[in-house]
Design an enzyme around this catalytic site. Structure first.
Site, PDB file in Angstrom:
ATOM      1  N   GLY A  84     -17.766 101.472  29.694  1.00 57.78           N
ATOM      2  CA  GLY A  84     -16.663 101.335  29.277  1.00 57.78           C
ATOM      3  C   GLY A  84     -15.950 102.806  28.420  1.00 57.78           C
ATOM      4  O   GLY A  84     -14.898 103.140  27.162  1.00 57.78           O
ATOM      5  N   HIS A 105     -10.550 103.513  40.782  1.00 55.73           N
ATOM      6  CA  HIS A 105     -11.746 103.835  41.676  1.00 55.73           C
ATOM      7  C   HIS A 105     -12.365 105.204  42.031  1.00 55.73           C
ATOM      8  O   HIS A 105     -11.624 105.857  41.905  1.00 55.73           O
ATOM      9  CB  HIS A 105     -10.854 103.326  42.974  1.00 55.73           C
ATOM     10  CG  HIS A 105     -12.460 102.425  44.060  1.00 55.73           C
ATOM     11  ND1 HIS A 105     -14.196 101.940  43.884  1.00 55.73           N
ATOM     12  CD2 HIS A 105     -12.558 104.017  44.983  1.00 55.73           C
ATOM     13  CE1 HIS A 105     -14.263 101.947  44.981  1.00 55.73           C
ATOM     14  NE2 HIS A 105     -13.853 103.671  45.386  1.00 55.73           N
TER      15      HIS A 105
HETATM   16  C1  GAR Z   1     -16.309 104.241  36.588  1.00 59.77           C
HETATM   17  O1  GAR Z   1     -16.914 105.077  37.077  1.00 59.77           O
HETATM   18  C2  GAR Z   1     -15.013 103.700  37.603  1.00 59.77           C
HETATM   19  O2  GAR Z   1     -14.085 104.320  38.170  1.00 59.77           O
HETATM   20  C3  GAR Z   1     -16.481 102.241  38.651  1.00 59.77           C
HETATM   21  O3  GAR Z   1     -16.860 101.714  37.431  1.00 59.77           O
HETATM   22  C4  GAR Z   1     -16.996 103.147  36.582  1.00 59.77           C
HETATM   23  C5  GAR Z   1     -16.552 101.995  34.940  1.00 59.77           C
HETATM   24  O4  GAR Z   1     -17.896 103.245  34.251  1.00 59.77           O
HETATM   25  N1  GAR Z   1     -15.754 101.394  39.584  1.00 59.77           N
HETATM   26  C6  GAR Z   1     -15.211 101.015  40.186  1.00 59.77           C
HETATM   27  O5  GAR Z   1     -16.209 101.213  41.538  1.00 59.77           O
HETATM   28  C7  GAR Z   1     -14.745  99.631  40.438  1.00 59.77           C
HETATM   29  N2  GAR Z   1     -14.815  99.645  41.907  1.00 59.77           N
HETATM   30  P1  GAR Z   1     -17.198 103.388  32.530  1.00 59.77           P
HETATM   31  O6  GAR Z   1     -17.463 101.300  32.559  1.00 59.77           O
HETATM   32  O7  GAR Z   1     -17.831 104.035  31.965  1.00 59.77           O
HETATM   33  O8  GAR Z   1     -15.906 102.757  32.462  1.00 59.77           O
END
Ligand code: GAR
Length: 192
Positions: A6, A104
């Site tokens: 998150g 993304h």
């Molecule tokens: C982030 O890097 C986001 O860009 C990626 O997951 C991570 C979540 O981190 N999303 C994807 O890869 C979607 N295809 P977070 O929970 O710390 O925000």
């Protein structure tokens, strides 16, 4: 909507607290799993949170209906997928056309689509040897990472990068700035 740590949700919460998202209220955080640390961040920020799991027992349509009910009950106008790793049902995508944002961690159309999420994206970028990567915020449609692009920001790959160091740089230099700004821009547009 969240699935993991998150940090992007935190970036949105911080931006809201600093007055950088005046056109949106953060009404609800929906997690796809109960152990998502994002739920703790929501609680600490005073935002209601709930867990809605896609189990094998329910069809994707029925899961979509459950989601839609929750979204309607909470009068949700815009959805942000902030590291939400469950594929969103088509009935939800149709109901929120150009009102669902996704972050993304690459420059779409590179390293995106089915199977590209989280660290896997950065592993693929390093394996290909690109010198520039970045992040993209886009609207969600029925094609994985295929919706209209809202904003992108490039980030340099550095010698010796690991997937983890690259992920951290992409988050710090691109994701955490892009996503709150895109949310404000979309919310502001709907307000007019
Ligand atoms: C982030 O890097 C986001 O860009 C990626 O997951 C991570 C979540 O981190 N999303 C994807 O890869 C979607 N295809 P977070 O929970 O710390 O925000």
């Amino acid at each position: 909507m969240v699935s993991g740590g998150g940090t992007n949700l935190q970036a949105i919460i911080d931006a809201k607290n600093q007055g950088r998202i005046p056109h949106a209220e953060l009404s609800l955080v929906i997690a796809s799993r109960p152990d998502a640390y994002a739920l703790t961040r929501a609680e600490q920020a005073g935002i209601p949170g709930l867990v809605l799991r896609k189990t094998r027992a329910v069809s994707i349509e029925a899961y979509g209906e459950q989601l839609l009910q929750v979204l309607r009950d909470n009068r949700i106008e815009v959805i942000v997928l902030a590291g939400f790793l469950t594929i969103l049902p088509e009935n939800v995508i149709r109901a929120y056309d150009h009102r669902i944002l996704n972050i993304h961690p690459s420059l779409i159309p590179s390293f995106c689509g089915k199977g590209f999420y989280g660290l896997k994206v950065h592993e693929a970028a390093l394996a290909r040897g690109v010198k520039v990567t970045g992040a993209t915020v886009h609207f969600v449609n029925e094609i994985a990472d295929g919706g209209d692009i809202i904003a992108q920001k490039p980030v340099l790959v550095e010698p010796g990068d690991t997937p983890e160091t690259l992920q951290k740089r992409v988050m710090e230099q691109a994701e955490w700035l892009l996503l709150p700004k895109a949310l404000e821009d979309v919310a502001c547009g709907l307000d007019k």
